[in-house]
Design an enzyme around this catalytic site. Structure first.
Site, PDB file in Angstrom:
ATOM      1  N   VAL A  85       0.784  -1.096  -0.134  1.00  0.00           N
ATOM      2  CA  VAL A  85      -0.026  -0.024   0.083  1.00  0.00           C
ATOM      3  C   VAL A  85       0.845   1.114  -0.094  1.00  0.00           C
ATOM      4  O   VAL A  85       1.778   1.499   0.949  1.00  0.00           O
ATOM      5  CB  VAL A  85      -0.971  -0.060   1.381  1.00  0.00           C
ATOM      6  CG1 VAL A  85      -1.831   1.216   1.253  1.00  0.00           C
ATOM      7  CG2 VAL A  85      -1.836  -1.216   1.199  1.00  0.00           C
ATOM      8  N   HIS A  86       0.811   2.023  -0.916  1.00  0.00           N
ATOM      9  CA  HIS A  86       1.593   3.330  -1.265  1.00  0.00           C
ATOM     10  C   HIS A  86       0.846   4.286  -1.125  1.00  0.00           C
ATOM     11  O   HIS A  86       0.161   4.748  -2.113  1.00  0.00           O
ATOM     12  CB  HIS A  86       2.355   3.290  -2.453  1.00  0.00           C
ATOM     13  CG  HIS A  86       3.614   4.059  -2.565  1.00  0.00           C
ATOM     14  ND1 HIS A  86       3.622   5.402  -2.535  1.00  0.00           N
ATOM     15  CD2 HIS A  86       5.050   3.621  -2.227  1.00  0.00           C
ATOM     16  CE1 HIS A  86       5.102   5.806  -2.415  1.00  0.00           C
ATOM     17  NE2 HIS A  86       5.892   4.898  -2.478  1.00  0.00           N
ATOM     18  N   LEU A  87       0.883   5.262   0.099  1.00  0.00           N
ATOM     19  CA  LEU A  87      -0.180   6.496   0.161  1.00  0.00           C
ATOM     20  C   LEU A  87       0.580   7.590  -0.476  1.00  0.00           C
ATOM     21  O   LEU A  87       1.251   8.146  -0.034  1.00  0.00           O
ATOM     22  CB  LEU A  87       0.019   6.682   1.695  1.00  0.00           C
ATOM     23  CG  LEU A  87      -0.622   5.509   2.672  1.00  0.00           C
ATOM     24  CD1 LEU A  87      -0.547   5.866   4.073  1.00  0.00           C
ATOM     25  CD2 LEU A  87      -2.025   5.186   2.158  1.00  0.00           C
ATOM     26  N   GLY A  88       0.102   7.896  -1.666  1.00  0.00           N
ATOM     27  CA  GLY A  88       0.409   8.988  -2.754  1.00  0.00           C
ATOM     28  C   GLY A  88       1.657   8.551  -3.348  1.00  0.00           C
ATOM     29  O   GLY A  88       2.200   7.576  -3.268  1.00  0.00           O
ATOM     30  N   PRO A 133      -1.914   3.491  -4.645  1.00  0.00           N
ATOM     31  CA  PRO A 133      -1.429   2.298  -5.529  1.00  0.00           C
ATOM     32  C   PRO A 133      -1.591   0.963  -4.414  1.00  0.00           C
ATOM     33  O   PRO A 133      -0.984   1.163  -3.375  1.00  0.00           O
ATOM     34  CB  PRO A 133      -0.184   2.160  -6.058  1.00  0.00           C
ATOM     35  CG  PRO A 133       0.012   3.795  -6.352  1.00  0.00           C
ATOM     36  CD  PRO A 133      -0.472   4.129  -5.033  1.00  0.00           C
TER      37      PRO A 133
END
Length: 162
Positions: A85-88, A133
């Site tokens: 999980v990629h925040l931004g 993403p």
């Protein structure tokens, strides 16, 4: 959550709009270089305005094997499948500002366990895309099914990893 045939149901870590990974403005994600997945575009104005804080939750049950202020990986119990999980995008450049860790690397988590508190609006205000993403790390092309599209809430199915 796994079902009987070994497929892994991956849940949305954030609320927003689920779209194809190729909508992400970063070729590492849009070209599936790290694996296939789904992008969740948060609505910055949700829940009280641009600066509202959101909790990003674990998309699957397993072990939190990597934890950064802007990204995390949960490894499934089978130790074969990890979900990123990629925040931004380019949020590593924010050096953790605007992100609060709610869990610790190495801990066991259930799907839906809060991992990081962040503000998509603050990310956008810093000039970074706030898209999230959600990637099946090293997943084979075509290994995902039931890809979500449209509005999703945390804990709703994003895709199934066969």
């Amino acid at each position: 959550m796994s079902d009987l045939n070994g497929a892994l149901r991956v849940l949305s870590p954030v609320s927003g709009t689920a779209l194809s990974l190729d909508t992400v403005p970063d070729p590492v994600f849009s070209q599936s270089m790290v694996g296939p997945g789904v992008a969740v575009h948060p609505e910055p104005g949700q829940e009280g305005g641009q600066e509202s804080q959101h909790e990003a939750v674990a998309p699957i049950a397993g072990t939190l094997v990597k934890l950064h202020p802007h990204a995390y990986v949960v490894m499934a119990a089978d130790n074969r499948r990890g979900v990123l999980v990629h925040l931004g995008i380019d949020t590593v450049q924010l050096a953790g500002e605007g992100f609060t860790l709610l869990a610790e690397e190495g801990t066991e988590v259930e799907a839906g366990t809060p991992v990081i508190r962040w503000s998509p609006g603050a990310v956008a205000a810093a000039g970074k895309p706030s898209v999230v993403p959600v990637v099946a790390l090293d997943g084979e092309p075509g290994s995902l099914s039931e890809l979500a599209a449209g509005a999703v809430e945390p804990g709703e199915a994003l895709f199934v990893w066969e």
